[in-house]
Design a protein around this motif. Structure first.
Motif, mmCIF file in Angstrom:
data_model
loop_
_atom_site.group_PDB
_atom_site.id
_atom_site.type_symbol
_atom_site.label_atom_id
_atom_site.label_comp_id
_atom_site.label_asym_id
_atom_site.label_seq_id
_atom_site.Cartn_x
_atom_site.Cartn_y
_atom_site.Cartn_z
ATOM 1 N N MET A 1 -3.723 3.180 -15.623
ATOM 2 C CA MET A 1 -2.537 3.453 -14.824
ATOM 3 C C MET A 1 -2.548 2.632 -13.533
ATOM 4 N N LYS A 2 -1.377 2.144 -13.123
ATOM 5 C CA LYS A 2 -1.300 1.455 -11.849
ATOM 6 C C LYS A 2 -1.356 2.468 -10.711
ATOM 7 N N LYS A 3 -1.828 2.007 -9.577
ATOM 8 C CA LYS A 3 -1.881 2.890 -8.425
ATOM 9 C C LYS A 3 -0.479 3.105 -7.857
ATOM 10 N N ILE A 4 -0.292 4.266 -7.251
ATOM 11 C CA ILE A 4 0.981 4.582 -6.621
ATOM 12 C C ILE A 4 1.140 3.715 -5.373
ATOM 13 N N VAL A 5 2.315 3.207 -5.166
ATOM 14 C CA VAL A 5 2.629 2.521 -3.918
ATOM 15 C C VAL A 5 3.439 3.496 -3.080
ATOM 16 N N THR A 6 2.849 4.034 -2.049
ATOM 17 C CA THR A 6 3.532 5.041 -1.247
ATOM 18 C C THR A 6 4.517 4.385 -0.295
ATOM 19 N N ALA A 7 5.565 5.124 0.004
ATOM 20 C CA ALA A 7 6.587 4.611 0.904
ATOM 21 C C ALA A 7 6.126 4.658 2.353
ATOM 22 N N VAL A 8 5.257 5.592 2.656
ATOM 23 C CA VAL A 8 4.813 5.793 4.025
ATOM 24 C C VAL A 8 3.309 5.976 4.023
ATOM 25 N N SER A 9 2.650 5.439 5.010
ATOM 26 C CA SER A 9 1.228 5.732 5.184
ATOM 27 C C SER A 9 0.966 6.017 6.647
ATOM 28 N N LEU A 10 -0.002 6.878 6.915
ATOM 29 C CA LEU A 10 -0.344 7.273 8.276
ATOM 30 C C LEU A 10 -1.782 6.858 8.549
ATOM 31 N N PHE A 11 -1.986 6.114 9.633
ATOM 32 C CA PHE A 11 -3.309 5.569 9.929
ATOM 33 C C PHE A 11 -3.854 6.208 11.189
ATOM 34 N N PHE A 12 -5.018 6.824 11.064
ATOM 35 C CA PHE A 12 -5.637 7.453 12.209
ATOM 36 C C PHE A 12 -6.923 6.726 12.548
ATOM 37 N N CYS A 13 -6.999 6.147 13.729
ATOM 38 C CA CYS A 13 -8.247 5.576 14.216
ATOM 39 C C CYS A 13 -8.681 6.479 15.362
ATOM 40 N N VAL A 14 -9.494 7.467 15.051
ATOM 41 C CA VAL A 14 -9.796 8.512 16.019
ATOM 42 C C VAL A 14 -10.764 8.020 17.080
ATOM 43 N N ASN A 15 -11.677 7.169 16.732
ATOM 44 C CA ASN A 15 -12.498 6.515 17.740
ATOM 45 C C ASN A 15 -12.892 5.145 17.217
ATOM 46 N N SER A 16 -13.723 4.448 17.947
ATOM 47 C CA SER A 16 -14.059 3.075 17.579
ATOM 48 C C SER A 16 -14.935 3.012 16.341
ATOM 49 N N VAL A 17 -15.471 4.144 15.898
ATOM 50 C CA VAL A 17 -16.377 4.166 14.754
ATOM 51 C C VAL A 17 -15.656 4.563 13.481
ATOM 52 N N ALA A 18 -14.884 5.623 13.539
ATOM 53 C CA ALA A 18 -14.288 6.200 12.328
ATOM 54 C C ALA A 18 -12.807 5.865 12.225
ATOM 55 N N ALA A 19 -12.384 5.491 11.062
ATOM 56 C CA ALA A 19 -10.964 5.254 10.811
ATOM 57 C C ALA A 19 -10.673 5.626 9.371
ATOM 58 N N PHE A 20 -9.534 6.248 9.142
ATOM 59 C CA PHE A 20 -9.136 6.551 7.774
ATOM 60 C C PHE A 20 -7.620 6.561 7.704
ATOM 61 N N GLU A 21 -7.136 6.326 6.529
ATOM 62 C CA GLU A 21 -5.709 6.260 6.294
ATOM 63 C C GLU A 21 -5.279 7.446 5.450
ATOM 64 N N LEU A 22 -4.243 8.132 5.906
ATOM 65 C CA LEU A 22 -3.673 9.221 5.121
ATOM 66 C C LEU A 22 -2.361 8.738 4.524
ATOM 67 N N LYS A 35 11.175 7.893 -5.270
ATOM 68 C CA LYS A 35 9.980 8.077 -6.088
ATOM 69 C C LYS A 35 9.747 6.843 -6.955
ATOM 70 N N THR A 36 8.494 6.462 -7.112
ATOM 71 C CA THR A 36 8.180 5.338 -7.977
ATOM 72 C C THR A 36 8.407 5.739 -9.432
ATOM 73 N N PRO A 37 8.560 4.765 -10.334
ATOM 74 C CA PRO A 37 8.711 5.114 -11.747
ATOM 75 C C PRO A 37 7.546 5.972 -12.254
ATOM 76 N N MET A 38 6.325 5.690 -11.796
ATOM 77 C CA MET A 38 5.179 6.487 -12.222
ATOM 78 C C MET A 38 5.304 7.928 -11.750
ATOM 79 N N GLN A 39 5.764 8.118 -10.507
ATOM 80 C CA GLN A 39 5.931 9.467 -9.974
ATOM 81 C C GLN A 39 7.022 10.218 -10.727
ATOM 82 N N GLN A 40 8.082 9.525 -11.091
ATOM 83 C CA GLN A 40 9.164 10.162 -11.842
ATOM 84 C C GLN A 40 8.699 10.591 -13.227
ATOM 85 N N VAL A 41 7.940 9.718 -13.891
ATOM 86 C CA VAL A 41 7.408 10.070 -15.210
ATOM 87 C C VAL A 41 6.475 11.264 -15.098
ATOM 88 N N ALA A 42 5.605 11.237 -14.079
ATOM 89 C CA ALA A 42 4.656 12.340 -13.890
ATOM 90 C C ALA A 42 5.385 13.647 -13.632
#
Length: 327
Positions: A1-22, A35-42
């Motif tokens: 399966m192809k990965k979902i391409v989200t319309a929005v992403s939220l990026f949190f860089c809480v300090n200079s060490v840790a960073a993660f994307e929601l 919704k992507t075609p994959m999301q609609q099928v699902a």
């Protein structure tokens, strides 16, 4: 399966060490074209699985396969996470969300969020589903109650659920489908106050207490992510503050005053963030050494329309009369 391409992403860089994307998965709204075609099928397959199993999942917030794979997670407004295998057309089970014990069983932490005078059955002691997803309070974090991301950068995504009840409370919940349970949770905001009439004895009174006319209170928490103790295990530090309304007789200004605050250290052990017996002085020193202030903790910036990128007003309010929140 192809990965979902989200319309929005939220990026949190809480300090200079840790960073993660929601990332924001498919949301349950009327905008089917988003919704992507994959999301609609699902979505169609998920509906058929529910129908075949005779299951009413409740009102939907959104659905995701955490970026890839055939297992999809459907999150309902009844605060239940459902798992569905869309290839095998199999309903795999459900997890109702109840408050994380490591927060509610900590007496000092629980006291920060205590709502005096609340009636039995009120929402204050449990996770709450946002009744309206267009609120303009508390940074609008709970307007998107289903997200996902890799908090520990270990290649495994978790569900991240900002759960709120309008302008009263917001919980930040991390659920691991792999473990089948909540692995971290922190109540990042609780507000029980309204502006009192001119003849009242305090500037703000309690909403929950009703005619008892008790003092209004506010409580907030900031999260910090890194390996603070340098043992190659992910840590989360939580700095919590509680405020009470100033009284008109004994204060020279309007607003609130800091009544209590505490610091907690949680470390990732066997897939769950467990509380550590780390003293407050050590935690404060970690924050100071890393140059982490209140404003640099998560959450800090608003997601509300017209306020994006600005500090969340309630958590950095001059009416709190607390120099920490201004730094």
């Amino acid at each position: 399966m192809k990965k979902i391409v989200t319309a929005v992403s939220l990026f949190f860089c809480v300090n200079s060490v840790a960073a993660f994307e929601l990332k924001v998965p498919a949301q349950c709204d009327s905008n089917w074209a988003s919704k992507t075609p994959m999301q609609q099928v699902a979505a169609n397959k998920i509906s058929k699985v529910y129908e075949a199993a005779g299951i009413d999942p409740g009102r939907c917030y959104g659905w995701t396969n955490l970026g890839s794979g055939d297992i999809w997670y459907d999150f309902s407004r009844e605060l239940k996470i459902h798992a569905i295998d869309t290839v095998k057309s199999n309903y795999m089970g459900v997890w109702p969300l109840t408050r994380w014990p490591y927060e509610v069983d900590d007496a000092e932490v629980a006291a920060i969020y205590a709502v005096e005078g609340a009636q039995e059955g009120d929402v204050w002691d449990r996770y709450e589903s946002n009744r309206y997803l267009n609120t303009e309070t508390l940074g609008c974090l709970a307007n998107i109650p289903l997200r996902y991301g890799d908090l520990e950068s270990d290649g495994v995504n978790e569900l991240v659920l900002p759960l709120g009840n309008n302008d009263q409370q917001v919980d930040w919940v991390v659920f691991s489908p792999t473990a089948g349970k909540i692995i971290f949770s922190a109540r990042i905001a609780l507000q029980d106050f309204f502006e009192a009439p001119d003849n009242a004895w305090a500037y703000y009174l309690s909403y929950a207490a009703g005619p008892k006319a008790l003092m209004g209170k506010r409580a907030y928490a900031k999260l910090y992510f890194s390996d603070f103790d340098k043992n190659a295990k992910a840590d989360i530090l939580v700095w919590r503050k509680q405020y009470s309304s100033l009284t008109k007789k004994n204060s020279s200004g309007k607003g609130f005053e800091l009544k209590h605050q505490n610091y907690r250290h949680y470390e990732l052990i066997n897939g769950e963030y467990l509380p550590q017996k780390t003293d407050s002085a050590t935690i404060k020193n970690w924050l100071k050494t890393s140059k982490l202030t209140w404003q640099k903790g998560f959450p800090s910036t608003s997601e509300c329309a017209g306020q994006k990128g600005q500090l969340i007003p309630e958590m950095h309010d001059v009416l709190l009369n607390d120099p920490d929140v201004l730094q």
